[in-house]
Design an enzyme around this catalytic site. Sequence first.
Site: not given
Length: 209
Positions: A150, A184
């Site tokens: 991210k 995740r």
Amino acid sequence: MEDELRRVMPVVEALAATGIPISVDTSKPQVMRAALAAGAAVINDVRALQLPGALETVAAADCGVVLMHMQGTPQTMQIDPRYEDVTAEVAAFLRARAEAAVAAGIARERLAIDPGFGFGKTVDHNYELLARLREFAALGLPLLVGISRKGMLKHATGRAVDERTVASVAAALLAVERGAQIVRVHDVAATRDALAVRSAVIEHERRGQ
């Protein structure tokens, strides 16, 4: 919705046929019903079952469900997100959604929570959530964290998205150290190896006590 069903359902059906537990990311009750009928085991909802009919759809099934926090909508979430206390506010939202799920007939044992890194949060918000992740343990629910590749990792490292394996593995380890039970990730093998080393160290610490 039709586009979502057309894209998702063939993949769900094919993977479910292998016996592998499948998680489907959707907020739409119609897609939830179709995915569950095709064999999905988990519904992951960025809106935490807030759309009309979502609670009832999951309550009528026996699947697991991940309740995620998002400020705003996917279209607006990164337009100047603001909090007085991001961790306290996200935790309060997730507590309220868990209570709504239980009230709708969804057993607590079926629930997990996700603070929603990158969903209506600045870089500072994301790092504060990670630093204070242990505070979510007070909710008494399994904690899922998705930080892999991210933008917050680019802020710390300057790396492009396809060069963030090391940063992603480090973030996953930090999340697990702070109470995450599910991570995740994109780089599964690298993350698994890092967690295996952590587990080996913990086991040797226990033997020495």
